[in-house]
Write a protein that holds these residues in place. Structure first.
Motif, PDB file in Angstrom:
ATOM      1  N   ALA A   1       0.836  -1.202   0.000  1.00 15.65           N
ATOM      2  CA  ALA A   1       0.000   0.000   0.000  1.00 15.65           C
ATOM      3  C   ALA A   1       0.872   1.253   0.000  1.00 15.65           C
ATOM      4  O   ALA A   1       0.570   2.230  -0.694  1.00 15.65           O
TER       5      ALA A   1
ATOM      6  N   THR B   1       0.953   4.019  -2.980  1.00 24.47           N
ATOM      7  CA  THR B   1       0.685   5.417  -2.634  1.00 24.47           C
ATOM      8  C   THR B   1       1.809   6.324  -3.114  1.00 24.47           C
ATOM      9  O   THR B   1       1.552   7.402  -3.663  1.00 24.47           O
TER      10      THR B   1
ATOM     11  N   LEU C   1      -5.569  13.560   0.546  1.00 25.11           N
ATOM     12  CA  LEU C   1      -5.330  12.128   0.438  1.00 25.11           C
ATOM     13  C   LEU C   1      -6.114  11.403   1.512  1.00 25.11           C
ATOM     14  O   LEU C   1      -6.071  11.786   2.680  1.00 25.11           O
TER      15      LEU C   1
ATOM     16  N   PHE D   1      -6.450   7.555   2.885  1.00 22.16           N
ATOM     17  CA  PHE D   1      -5.742   6.279   2.829  1.00 22.16           C
ATOM     18  C   PHE D   1      -6.316   5.367   3.896  1.00 22.16           C
ATOM     19  O   PHE D   1      -6.457   5.769   5.048  1.00 22.16           O
TER      20      PHE D   1
ATOM     21  N   LEU E   1      -7.311   4.005  -1.594  1.00 24.08           N
ATOM     22  CA  LEU E   1      -6.642   5.299  -1.660  1.00 24.08           C
ATOM     23  C   LEU E   1      -7.476   6.219  -2.528  1.00 24.08           C
ATOM     24  O   LEU E   1      -7.902   5.842  -3.626  1.00 24.08           O
TER      25      LEU E   1
ATOM     26  N   GLU F   1      -9.088   7.292  -7.498  1.00 23.64           N
ATOM     27  CA  GLU F   1      -9.355   6.362  -6.408  1.00 23.64           C
ATOM     28  C   GLU F   1      -8.930   4.964  -6.865  1.00 23.64           C
ATOM     29  O   GLU F   1      -9.226   4.563  -7.992  1.00 23.64           O
TER      30      GLU F   1
END
Length: 115
Positions: free
Chosen positions: A8, A12, A29, A31, A40, A107
């Motif tokens: 992840a 990102t 952002l 998350f 995300l 997204e």
């Protein structure tokens, strides 16, 4: 769970790099990562849609390849500024994005196949 958090984080970083490479230096952002799902969402004010955004969305729609997941994870972040985001697409399950009312948003989601 640690391996999924690592993936992840790499995903990102790739998305943030895309926004920064396109001079979108102010963004929101969201998350979230847990045992089942990484999600995300990133959005930024923009005067226009970057020329490469449609290609980014196209590349992210590359089918996920679970059998080579670790290989693609190792490749994330290892290429030049002339990004081929199909590697990223092979590491995620869903992607959507658009440019609307002066906001560029993206997204993505990734299911944890080990849970």
């Amino acid at each position: 769970m640690l391996a999924e958090k690592n993936k992840a984080t790499r995903i990102t970083k790739e998305i943030i790099s895309y926004f920064l490479d396109n001079d979108l230096n102010e963004f929101d952002l969201k998350f979230s990562v847990d045992n089942d799902l990484f999600r995300l969402k990133i959005s930024a004010p923009a005067s226009n849609k970057p020329e490469s955004f449609d290609k980014l969305i196209h590349d992210l729609h590359t089918e996920r390849q679970i059998e080579v997941d670790e290989y693609f994870n190792a490749l994330l972040g290892s290429f030049s500024h002339d990004h081929d985001y199909t590697f990223l697409g092979k590491a995620i399950d869903l992607a959507s994005g658009n440019f609307e009312d002066g906001i560029l948003w993206l997204e993505i989601e990734r299911q944890n196949m080990n849970s």
